[in-house]
Design a protein around this motif. Structure first.
Motif, PDB file in Angstrom:
ATOM      1  N   GLU A   1     -10.410  -0.620   6.684  1.00  0.00           N
ATOM      2  CA  GLU A   1     -10.511   0.657   7.386  1.00  0.00           C
ATOM      3  C   GLU A   1      -9.132   1.075   7.878  1.00  0.00           C
ATOM      4  O   GLU A   1      -8.352   0.251   8.331  1.00  0.00           O
ATOM      5  CB  GLU A   1     -11.457   0.498   8.580  1.00  0.00           C
ATOM      6  CG  GLU A   1     -11.663   1.736   9.400  1.00  0.00           C
ATOM      7  CD  GLU A   1     -12.650   1.498  10.527  1.00  0.00           C
ATOM      8  OE1 GLU A   1     -13.872   1.484  10.263  1.00  0.00           O
ATOM      9  OE2 GLU A   1     -12.195   1.297  11.672  1.00  0.00           O
ATOM     10  N   ILE A   2      -8.877   2.381   7.775  1.00  0.00           N
ATOM     11  CA  ILE A   2      -7.677   2.986   8.355  1.00  0.00           C
ATOM     12  C   ILE A   2      -8.131   4.151   9.210  1.00  0.00           C
ATOM     13  O   ILE A   2      -8.938   4.975   8.768  1.00  0.00           O
ATOM     14  CB  ILE A   2      -6.695   3.494   7.284  1.00  0.00           C
ATOM     15  CG1 ILE A   2      -6.232   2.366   6.370  1.00  0.00           C
ATOM     16  CG2 ILE A   2      -5.504   4.184   7.951  1.00  0.00           C
ATOM     17  CD1 ILE A   2      -5.370   2.849   5.204  1.00  0.00           C
ATOM     18  N   ARG A   3      -7.601   4.231  10.430  1.00  0.00           N
ATOM     19  CA  ARG A   3      -7.854   5.371  11.309  1.00  0.00           C
ATOM     20  C   ARG A   3      -6.511   6.043  11.563  1.00  0.00           C
ATOM     21  O   ARG A   3      -5.636   5.483  12.219  1.00  0.00           O
ATOM     22  CB  ARG A   3      -8.511   4.912  12.605  1.00  0.00           C
ATOM     23  CG  ARG A   3      -9.855   4.257  12.338  1.00  0.00           C
ATOM     24  CD  ARG A   3     -10.687   3.988  13.564  1.00  0.00           C
ATOM     25  NE  ARG A   3     -10.103   3.195  14.611  1.00  0.00           N
ATOM     26  CZ  ARG A   3     -10.160   1.857  14.678  1.00  0.00           C
ATOM     27  NH1 ARG A   3     -10.729   1.158  13.707  1.00  0.00           N
ATOM     28  NH2 ARG A   3      -9.644   1.237  15.705  1.00  0.00           N
ATOM     29  N   ALA A   4      -6.351   7.256  11.029  1.00  0.00           N
ATOM     30  CA  ALA A   4      -5.087   7.982  11.128  1.00  0.00           C
ATOM     31  C   ALA A   4      -5.093   8.918  12.332  1.00  0.00           C
ATOM     32  O   ALA A   4      -6.093   9.584  12.612  1.00  0.00           O
ATOM     33  CB  ALA A   4      -4.855   8.791   9.854  1.00  0.00           C
ATOM     34  N   ILE A  59      -9.955   6.876  -2.015  1.00  0.00           N
ATOM     35  CA  ILE A  59      -8.663   6.830  -1.334  1.00  0.00           C
ATOM     36  C   ILE A  59      -7.532   6.889  -2.357  1.00  0.00           C
ATOM     37  O   ILE A  59      -6.580   7.671  -2.201  1.00  0.00           O
ATOM     38  CB  ILE A  59      -8.565   5.568  -0.446  1.00  0.00           C
ATOM     39  CG1 ILE A  59      -9.588   5.639   0.695  1.00  0.00           C
ATOM     40  CG2 ILE A  59      -7.142   5.394   0.093  1.00  0.00           C
ATOM     41  CD1 ILE A  59      -9.828   4.320   1.416  1.00  0.00           C
ATOM     42  N   HIS A  91     -11.146   5.604   5.096  1.00  0.00           N
ATOM     43  CA  HIS A  91      -9.924   6.149   5.701  1.00  0.00           C
ATOM     44  C   HIS A  91     -10.340   7.366   6.512  1.00  0.00           C
ATOM     45  O   HIS A  91     -10.779   8.372   5.964  1.00  0.00           O
ATOM     46  CB  HIS A  91      -8.924   6.534   4.612  1.00  0.00           C
ATOM     47  CG  HIS A  91      -7.528   6.754   5.106  1.00  0.00           C
ATOM     48  ND1 HIS A  91      -7.229   7.424   6.266  1.00  0.00           N
ATOM     49  CD2 HIS A  91      -6.341   6.386   4.573  1.00  0.00           C
ATOM     50  CE1 HIS A  91      -5.919   7.461   6.427  1.00  0.00           C
ATOM     51  NE2 HIS A  91      -5.356   6.833   5.414  1.00  0.00           N
ATOM     52  N   GLU A 114      -1.390   4.890  12.449  1.00  0.00           N
ATOM     53  CA  GLU A 114      -2.655   4.434  11.880  1.00  0.00           C
ATOM     54  C   GLU A 114      -3.011   3.060  12.427  1.00  0.00           C
ATOM     55  O   GLU A 114      -2.142   2.206  12.610  1.00  0.00           O
ATOM     56  CB  GLU A 114      -2.572   4.341  10.354  1.00  0.00           C
ATOM     57  CG  GLU A 114      -2.460   5.673   9.686  1.00  0.00           C
ATOM     58  CD  GLU A 114      -2.251   5.595   8.188  1.00  0.00           C
ATOM     59  OE1 GLU A 114      -2.618   6.576   7.520  1.00  0.00           O
ATOM     60  OE2 GLU A 114      -1.724   4.584   7.673  1.00  0.00           O
ATOM     61  N   TRP A 126      -4.760  10.088  -2.723  1.00  0.00           N
ATOM     62  CA  TRP A 126      -3.310   9.927  -2.570  1.00  0.00           C
ATOM     63  C   TRP A 126      -2.583  10.319  -3.851  1.00  0.00           C
ATOM     64  O   TRP A 126      -1.494  10.891  -3.795  1.00  0.00           O
ATOM     65  CB  TRP A 126      -2.952   8.514  -2.140  1.00  0.00           C
ATOM     66  CG  TRP A 126      -3.303   8.202  -0.706  1.00  0.00           C
ATOM     67  CD1 TRP A 126      -3.808   7.022  -0.240  1.00  0.00           C
ATOM     68  CD2 TRP A 126      -3.170   9.046   0.448  1.00  0.00           C
ATOM     69  NE1 TRP A 126      -4.003   7.093   1.111  1.00  0.00           N
ATOM     70  CE2 TRP A 126      -3.607   8.328   1.560  1.00  0.00           C
ATOM     71  CE3 TRP A 126      -2.719  10.351   0.646  1.00  0.00           C
ATOM     72  CZ2 TRP A 126      -3.614   8.863   2.865  1.00  0.00           C
ATOM     73  CZ3 TRP A 126      -2.731  10.892   1.931  1.00  0.00           C
ATOM     74  CH2 TRP A 126      -3.171  10.136   3.020  1.00  0.00           C
ATOM     75  N   TYR A 150       0.833  -1.200   0.000  1.00  0.00           N
ATOM     76  CA  TYR A 150       0.000   0.000   0.000  1.00  0.00           C
ATOM     77  C   TYR A 150       0.874   1.259   0.000  1.00  0.00           C
ATOM     78  O   TYR A 150       0.647   2.179  -0.789  1.00  0.00           O
ATOM     79  CB  TYR A 150      -0.941  -0.043   1.210  1.00  0.00           C
ATOM     80  CG  TYR A 150      -1.594   1.255   1.574  1.00  0.00           C
ATOM     81  CD1 TYR A 150      -2.343   1.990   0.653  1.00  0.00           C
ATOM     82  CD2 TYR A 150      -1.487   1.753   2.868  1.00  0.00           C
ATOM     83  CE1 TYR A 150      -2.951   3.184   1.009  1.00  0.00           C
ATOM     84  CE2 TYR A 150      -2.104   2.938   3.235  1.00  0.00           C
ATOM     85  CZ  TYR A 150      -2.827   3.644   2.306  1.00  0.00           C
ATOM     86  OH  TYR A 150      -3.431   4.832   2.664  1.00  0.00           O
ATOM     87  N   PHE A 195      -7.450  -2.366  -1.148  1.00  0.00           N
ATOM     88  CA  PHE A 195      -8.626  -2.072  -0.332  1.00  0.00           C
ATOM     89  C   PHE A 195      -9.851  -2.878  -0.723  1.00  0.00           C
ATOM     90  O   PHE A 195     -10.011  -3.259  -1.879  1.00  0.00           O
ATOM     91  CB  PHE A 195      -8.990  -0.583  -0.481  1.00  0.00           C
ATOM     92  CG  PHE A 195      -8.021   0.342   0.184  1.00  0.00           C
ATOM     93  CD1 PHE A 195      -8.153   0.666   1.527  1.00  0.00           C
ATOM     94  CD2 PHE A 195      -6.968   0.884  -0.527  1.00  0.00           C
ATOM     95  CE1 PHE A 195      -7.259   1.519   2.138  1.00  0.00           C
ATOM     96  CE2 PHE A 195      -6.065   1.741   0.077  1.00  0.00           C
ATOM     97  CZ  PHE A 195      -6.209   2.055   1.420  1.00  0.00           C
ATOM     98  N   TYR A 238      -5.221  -0.237  11.416  1.00  0.00           N
ATOM     99  CA  TYR A 238      -5.752  -0.912  10.231  1.00  0.00           C
ATOM    100  C   TYR A 238      -6.674  -2.042  10.650  1.00  0.00           C
ATOM    101  O   TYR A 238      -6.330  -2.837  11.517  1.00  0.00           O
ATOM    102  CB  TYR A 238      -4.613  -1.531   9.414  1.00  0.00           C
ATOM    103  CG  TYR A 238      -3.787  -0.540   8.648  1.00  0.00           C
ATOM    104  CD1 TYR A 238      -3.896  -0.441   7.266  1.00  0.00           C
ATOM    105  CD2 TYR A 238      -2.892   0.303   9.291  1.00  0.00           C
ATOM    106  CE1 TYR A 238      -3.140   0.474   6.553  1.00  0.00           C
ATOM    107  CE2 TYR A 238      -2.131   1.226   8.587  1.00  0.00           C
ATOM    108  CZ  TYR A 238      -2.260   1.302   7.222  1.00  0.00           C
ATOM    109  OH  TYR A 238      -1.528   2.209   6.516  1.00  0.00           O
TER     110      TYR A 238
END
Length: 149
Positions: free
Chosen positions: A116-119, A57, A40, A105, A61, A18, A34, A107
């Motif tokens: 899912e990503i939580r930054a 997403i 995200h 993050e 990017w 990724y 994904f 994952y």
């Protein structure tokens, strides 16, 4: 849902793939990391968050690479030995402005892809926000504390 068992090494390699796709601004390689409905999440202060869907997403990017000169490095990865989840630390290099942002993050994976990503950013808190948290993330629904103990 797949019955395939994915190993910590598989998830480690997926996260690295990724990040390689992010750095290359490779749309298809990004989408391939994904689930189609991936999300995200980000802290407050960014427009149009959270990013919902693999397509969104990937395109966001690509924009960062083209507009900000973005490149990312992975500093640390920890992958659960028995759950489809991982945690990483990273640095986001914004080469056109000569700045960088550090963060972490969380994952969550599904069927061998990122769901899912939580930054979380290593930056000053937004004093105008009562609770500095991810925009659009369902804290109550996920069982997070909503007030101090």
């Amino acid at each position: 849902m797949s019955t395939t068992t994915y190993t910590p090494d598989y998830y480690d390699a997926l996260i690295r793939r990724y990040f390689d796709a992010c750095n290359a601004a490779d749309y298809q390689a990004l989408v391939d990391c994904f689930t189609p409905d991936a999300v995200h999440y980000f802290p407050s202060g960014l427009p149009e968050v959270p990013w919902v869907s693999a397509d969104t997403i990937a395109r966001k990017w690509q924009w960062c690479v083209e507009t900000l000169g973005s490149q990312w490095t992975i500093e640390r990865i920890i992958v659960s030995h028995n759950k489809p989840e991982a945690m990483i630390e990273w640095t986001h290099w914004k080469n056109k402005s000569g700045t960088a942002l550090r963060g972490a993050e969380w994952y969550d994976f599904e069927d061998g892809k990122i769901k899912e990503i939580r930054a979380y950013y290593a930056s000053p808190a937004d004093k105008g926000t009562p609770i500095n948290e991810l925009v659009g993330f369902d804290y109550a629904g996920r069982g997070y504390h909503l007030k101090s103990v």
